[in-house]
Motif scaffolding. Structure first.
Motif, PDB file in Angstrom:
ATOM      1  N   LEU A   1       0.833  -1.204   0.000  1.00 37.32           N
ATOM      2  CA  LEU A   1       0.000   0.000   0.000  1.00 37.32           C
ATOM      3  C   LEU A   1       0.867   1.252   0.000  1.00 37.32           C
ATOM      4  CD1 LEU A   1      -2.961   0.859  -0.004  1.00 37.32           C
ATOM      5  CD2 LEU A   1      -2.901   0.822   2.478  1.00 37.32           C
ATOM      6  N   ASP A   2       1.969   1.220   0.744  1.00 37.75           N
ATOM      7  CA  ASP A   2       2.907   2.345   0.736  1.00 37.75           C
ATOM      8  C   ASP A   2       3.424   2.590  -0.676  1.00 37.75           C
ATOM      9  OD1 ASP A   2       2.576   2.453   3.476  1.00 37.75           O
ATOM     10  OD2 ASP A   2       4.525   1.557   3.931  1.00 37.75           O
ATOM     11  N   ALA A   3       3.769   1.529  -1.388  1.00 39.66           N
ATOM     12  CA  ALA A   3       4.293   1.658  -2.749  1.00 39.66           C
ATOM     13  C   ALA A   3       3.232   2.229  -3.691  1.00 39.66           C
ATOM     14  CB  ALA A   3       4.790   0.302  -3.257  1.00 39.66           C
ATOM     15  N   VAL A   4       1.984   1.830  -3.498  1.00 35.71           N
ATOM     16  CA  VAL A   4       0.902   2.348  -4.344  1.00 35.71           C
ATOM     17  C   VAL A   4       0.749   3.848  -4.131  1.00 35.71           C
ATOM     18  CG1 VAL A   4      -1.599   2.334  -4.734  1.00 35.71           C
ATOM     19  CG2 VAL A   4      -0.352   0.175  -4.547  1.00 35.71           C
ATOM     20  N   PHE A   5       0.687   4.279  -2.865  1.00 39.22           N
ATOM     21  CA  PHE A   5       0.516   5.708  -2.619  1.00 39.22           C
ATOM     22  C   PHE A   5       1.748   6.507  -3.040  1.00 39.22           C
ATOM     23  CE2 PHE A   5      -3.023   4.378   0.200  1.00 39.22           C
ATOM     24  CZ  PHE A   5      -4.011   5.108  -0.430  1.00 39.22           C
ATOM     25  N   HIS A   6       2.923   5.920  -2.915  1.00 42.53           N
ATOM     26  CA  HIS A   6       4.131   6.582  -3.423  1.00 42.53           C
ATOM     27  C   HIS A   6       4.012   6.768  -4.937  1.00 42.53           C
ATOM     28  CE1 HIS A   6       8.271   7.619  -4.269  1.00 42.53           C
ATOM     29  NE2 HIS A   6       8.285   6.642  -5.154  1.00 42.53           N
ATOM     30  N   ALA A   7       3.612   5.727  -5.628  1.00 40.15           N
ATOM     31  CA  ALA A   7       3.481   5.805  -7.085  1.00 40.15           C
ATOM     32  C   ALA A   7       2.407   6.822  -7.487  1.00 40.15           C
ATOM     33  CB  ALA A   7       3.149   4.426  -7.661  1.00 40.15           C
ATOM     34  N   LEU A   8       1.314   6.844  -6.760  1.00 39.54           N
ATOM     35  CA  LEU A   8       0.218   7.768  -7.080  1.00 39.54           C
ATOM     36  C   LEU A   8       0.524   9.205  -6.668  1.00 39.54           C
ATOM     37  CD1 LEU A   8      -2.847   5.603  -6.011  1.00 39.54           C
ATOM     38  CD2 LEU A   8      -1.997   6.016  -8.330  1.00 39.54           C
ATOM     39  N   GLY A   9       1.575   9.392  -5.890  1.00 39.85           N
ATOM     40  CA  GLY A   9       1.936  10.723  -5.415  1.00 39.85           C
ATOM     41  C   GLY A   9       2.577  11.605  -6.473  1.00 39.85           C
ATOM     42  N   ASP A  10       2.777  11.080  -7.661  1.00 37.17           N
ATOM     43  CA  ASP A  10       3.421  11.841  -8.730  1.00 37.17           C
ATOM     44  C   ASP A  10       2.442  12.018  -9.890  1.00 37.17           C
ATOM     45  OD1 ASP A  10       6.248  12.702  -9.926  1.00 37.17           O
ATOM     46  OD2 ASP A  10       5.096  11.650 -11.475  1.00 37.17           O
ATOM     47  N   ALA A  11       2.269  13.261 -10.344  1.00 36.69           N
ATOM     48  CA  ALA A  11       1.306  13.564 -11.408  1.00 36.69           C
ATOM     49  C   ALA A  11       1.645  12.867 -12.714  1.00 36.69           C
ATOM     50  CB  ALA A  11       1.231  15.077 -11.621  1.00 36.69           C
ATOM     51  N   THR A  12       2.924  12.734 -13.029  1.00 33.59           N
ATOM     52  CA  THR A  12       3.321  12.057 -14.265  1.00 33.59           C
ATOM     53  C   THR A  12       2.876  10.600 -14.222  1.00 33.59           C
ATOM     54  OG1 THR A  12       5.218  13.524 -14.552  1.00 33.59           O
ATOM     55  CG2 THR A  12       5.286  11.424 -15.727  1.00 33.59           C
ATOM     56  N   ARG A  13       3.091   9.941 -13.098  1.00 34.25           N
ATOM     57  CA  ARG A  13       2.693   8.540 -12.987  1.00 34.25           C
ATOM     58  C   ARG A  13       1.181   8.385 -13.006  1.00 34.25           C
ATOM     59  NH1 ARG A  13       7.585   8.448  -9.705  1.00 34.25           N
ATOM     60  NH2 ARG A  13       6.436   8.768  -7.782  1.00 34.25           N
ATOM     61  N   ARG A  14       0.466   9.323 -12.390  1.00 40.54           N
ATOM     62  CA  ARG A  14      -1.005   9.247 -12.443  1.00 40.54           C
ATOM     63  C   ARG A  14      -1.483   9.383 -13.876  1.00 40.54           C
ATOM     64  NH1 ARG A  14      -0.386  12.622  -7.933  1.00 40.54           N
ATOM     65  NH2 ARG A  14      -1.064  14.433  -9.121  1.00 40.54           N
TER      66      ARG A  14
ATOM     67  N   MET B   1       0.233   8.553 -16.549  1.00 40.79           N
ATOM     68  CA  MET B   1       0.599   7.307 -17.226  1.00 40.79           C
ATOM     69  C   MET B   1      -0.434   6.219 -16.944  1.00 40.79           C
ATOM     70  SD  MET B   1       4.711   7.080 -16.750  1.00 40.79           S
ATOM     71  CE  MET B   1       5.821   7.944 -17.857  1.00 40.79           C
ATOM     72  N   LEU B   2      -0.865   6.118 -15.695  1.00 39.38           N
ATOM     73  CA  LEU B   2      -1.892   5.128 -15.361  1.00 39.38           C
ATOM     74  C   LEU B   2      -3.184   5.395 -16.113  1.00 39.38           C
ATOM     75  CD1 LEU B   2      -1.572   4.509 -11.524  1.00 39.38           C
ATOM     76  CD2 LEU B   2      -1.017   2.950 -13.383  1.00 39.38           C
ATOM     77  N   ARG B   3      -3.567   6.653 -16.188  1.00 44.16           N
ATOM     78  CA  ARG B   3      -4.788   7.000 -16.922  1.00 44.16           C
ATOM     79  C   ARG B   3      -4.664   6.591 -18.382  1.00 44.16           C
ATOM     80  NH1 ARG B   3      -5.967  12.981 -17.099  1.00 44.16           N
ATOM     81  NH2 ARG B   3      -4.908  12.833 -19.069  1.00 44.16           N
ATOM     82  N   ASP B   4      -3.491   6.829 -18.969  1.00 43.52           N
ATOM     83  CA  ASP B   4      -3.273   6.428 -20.356  1.00 43.52           C
ATOM     84  C   ASP B   4      -3.325   4.916 -20.509  1.00 43.52           C
ATOM     85  OD1 ASP B   4      -3.024   9.106 -20.996  1.00 43.52           O
ATOM     86  OD2 ASP B   4      -0.840   9.054 -21.181  1.00 43.52           O
ATOM     87  N   LEU B   5      -2.778   4.198 -19.529  1.00 48.58           N
ATOM     88  CA  LEU B   5      -2.800   2.738 -19.585  1.00 48.58           C
ATOM     89  C   LEU B   5      -4.207   2.167 -19.451  1.00 48.58           C
ATOM     90  CD1 LEU B   5       0.398   1.895 -17.522  1.00 48.58           C
ATOM     91  CD2 LEU B   5       0.030   1.470 -19.966  1.00 48.58           C
ATOM     92  N   ALA B   6      -5.100   2.926 -18.843  1.00 53.61           N
ATOM     93  CA  ALA B   6      -6.486   2.470 -18.741  1.00 53.61           C
ATOM     94  C   ALA B   6      -7.115   2.328 -20.129  1.00 53.61           C
ATOM     95  CB  ALA B   6      -7.301   3.432 -17.882  1.00 53.61           C
TER      96      ALA B   6
END
Length: 120
Positions: free
Chosen positions: A9-22, A24-29
Protein backbone atom coordinates in the motif's frame (compact mmCIF):
# COMPACT_ATOMS: atom_id res chain seq x y z
CA UNK A 1 -9.99 -3.89 6.45
CA UNK A 2 -6.77 -3.20 4.59
CA UNK A 3 -3.65 -3.56 6.72
CA UNK A 4 -2.40 -0.09 7.72
CA UNK A 5 1.29 -1.08 7.80
CA UNK A 6 1.32 -2.58 4.34
CA UNK A 7 4.46 -2.10 2.22
CA UNK A 8 2.45 -2.74 -0.97
CA UNK A 9 0.00 0.00 0.00
CA UNK A 10 2.91 2.35 0.74
CA UNK A 11 4.29 1.66 -2.75
CA UNK A 12 0.90 2.35 -4.34
CA UNK A 13 0.52 5.71 -2.62
CA UNK A 14 4.13 6.58 -3.42
CA UNK A 15 3.48 5.80 -7.09
CA UNK A 16 0.22 7.77 -7.08
CA UNK A 17 1.94 10.72 -5.41
CA UNK A 18 3.42 11.84 -8.73
CA UNK A 19 1.31 13.56 -11.41
CA UNK A 20 3.32 12.06 -14.27
CA UNK A 21 2.69 8.54 -12.99
CA UNK A 22 -1.00 9.25 -12.44
CA UNK A 23 -1.25 10.41 -16.06
CA UNK A 24 0.60 7.31 -17.23
CA UNK A 25 -1.89 5.13 -15.36
CA UNK A 26 -4.79 7.00 -16.92
CA UNK A 27 -3.27 6.43 -20.36
CA UNK A 28 -2.80 2.74 -19.58
CA UNK A 29 -6.49 2.47 -18.74
CA UNK A 30 -7.04 2.90 -22.48
CA UNK A 31 -4.88 -0.11 -23.30
CA UNK A 32 -1.28 -1.27 -23.43
CA UNK A 33 1.38 1.32 -24.27
CA UNK A 34 5.10 1.27 -24.90
CA UNK A 35 7.38 3.21 -22.58
CA UNK A 36 7.92 5.65 -25.46
CA UNK A 37 4.18 6.16 -25.82
CA UNK A 38 3.87 6.77 -22.09
CA UNK A 39 6.70 9.34 -22.25
CA UNK A 40 5.27 11.13 -25.30
CA UNK A 41 2.88 13.57 -23.54
CA UNK A 42 5.71 14.80 -21.31
CA UNK A 43 8.96 16.59 -22.03
CA UNK A 44 10.97 13.74 -20.48
CA UNK A 45 13.59 11.32 -21.72
CA UNK A 46 12.98 7.61 -22.13
CA UNK A 47 15.27 7.07 -19.12
CA UNK A 48 13.08 9.34 -16.98
CA UNK A 49 9.94 7.62 -18.27
CA UNK A 50 11.50 4.26 -17.41
CA UNK A 51 12.02 5.41 -13.82
CA UNK A 52 8.34 6.32 -13.57
CA UNK A 53 7.38 2.98 -15.11
CA UNK A 54 9.61 1.20 -12.59
CA UNK A 55 7.86 2.96 -9.68
CA UNK A 56 4.48 1.89 -11.08
CA UNK A 57 5.79 -1.62 -11.62
CA UNK A 58 7.18 -1.82 -8.06
CA UNK A 59 3.73 -0.84 -6.78
CA UNK A 60 2.17 -3.60 -8.86
CA UNK A 61 0.17 -1.05 -10.86
CA UNK A 62 1.52 -2.15 -14.21
CA UNK A 63 3.00 -5.18 -15.83
CA UNK A 64 5.81 -4.81 -18.34
CA UNK A 65 6.42 -7.22 -21.18
CA UNK A 66 9.63 -7.01 -23.20
CA UNK A 67 9.49 -7.93 -26.88
CA UNK A 68 12.88 -7.41 -28.43
CA UNK A 69 13.90 -3.87 -27.49
CA UNK A 70 10.36 -2.67 -26.95
CA UNK A 71 8.80 -2.60 -23.49
CA UNK A 72 5.00 -2.86 -23.43
CA UNK A 73 3.15 -1.79 -20.31
CA UNK A 74 -0.30 -2.91 -19.23
CA UNK A 75 -2.40 -1.61 -16.32
CA UNK A 76 -2.78 -3.90 -13.30
CA UNK A 77 -5.77 -2.42 -11.40
CA UNK A 78 -5.71 -4.73 -8.36
CA UNK A 79 -3.55 -2.50 -6.14
CA UNK A 80 -5.85 0.45 -6.94
CA UNK A 81 -8.75 -1.54 -5.47
CA UNK A 82 -6.74 -2.03 -2.28
CA UNK A 83 -6.00 1.71 -2.07
CA UNK A 84 -9.67 2.47 -2.73
CA UNK A 85 -10.69 0.12 0.08
CA UNK A 86 -8.28 1.86 2.45
CA UNK A 87 -9.61 5.30 1.44
CA UNK A 88 -13.18 4.04 1.86
CA UNK A 89 -12.75 4.10 5.64
CA UNK A 90 -12.05 7.83 5.53
CA UNK A 91 -14.88 8.43 3.10
CA UNK A 92 -17.28 6.86 5.61
CA UNK A 93 -15.68 8.89 8.41
CA UNK A 94 -16.10 12.21 6.61
CA UNK A 95 -19.60 11.38 5.41
CA UNK A 96 -20.58 10.69 9.02
CA UNK A 97 -19.00 13.93 10.21
CA UNK A 98 -20.72 15.97 7.50
CA UNK A 99 -24.08 14.31 8.24
CA UNK A 100 -23.65 15.29 11.89
CA UNK A 101 -22.81 18.88 10.93
CA UNK A 102 -25.89 19.04 8.71
CA UNK A 103 -28.04 17.76 11.60
CA UNK A 104 -26.64 20.39 13.97
CA UNK A 105 -27.18 23.18 11.45
CA UNK A 106 -30.78 22.11 10.89
CA UNK A 107 -31.41 22.07 14.66
CA UNK A 108 -29.90 25.53 14.97
CA UNK A 109 -32.01 26.82 12.07
CA UNK A 110 -35.18 25.48 13.72
CA UNK A 111 -34.36 27.35 16.95
CA UNK A 112 -33.70 30.67 15.20
CA UNK A 113 -36.77 32.67 14.12
CA UNK A 114 -36.80 33.64 10.44
CA UNK A 115 -35.59 37.14 9.62
CA UNK A 116 -37.90 39.61 7.94
CA UNK A 117 -36.99 42.63 5.86
CA UNK A 118 -37.63 44.90 8.89
CA UNK A 119 -34.92 43.27 11.03
CA UNK A 120 -32.07 45.26 9.53
Amino acid sequence: MVELNSPPLDAVFHALGDATRRRMLRDLAGGARTVGQLAEPFAISLAAASKHVKALENAGLLRREVRGRTHYCRLEPGPLATAHQWLGFYERFWTGRLDELERLLREEAEKTPPRTGDDR
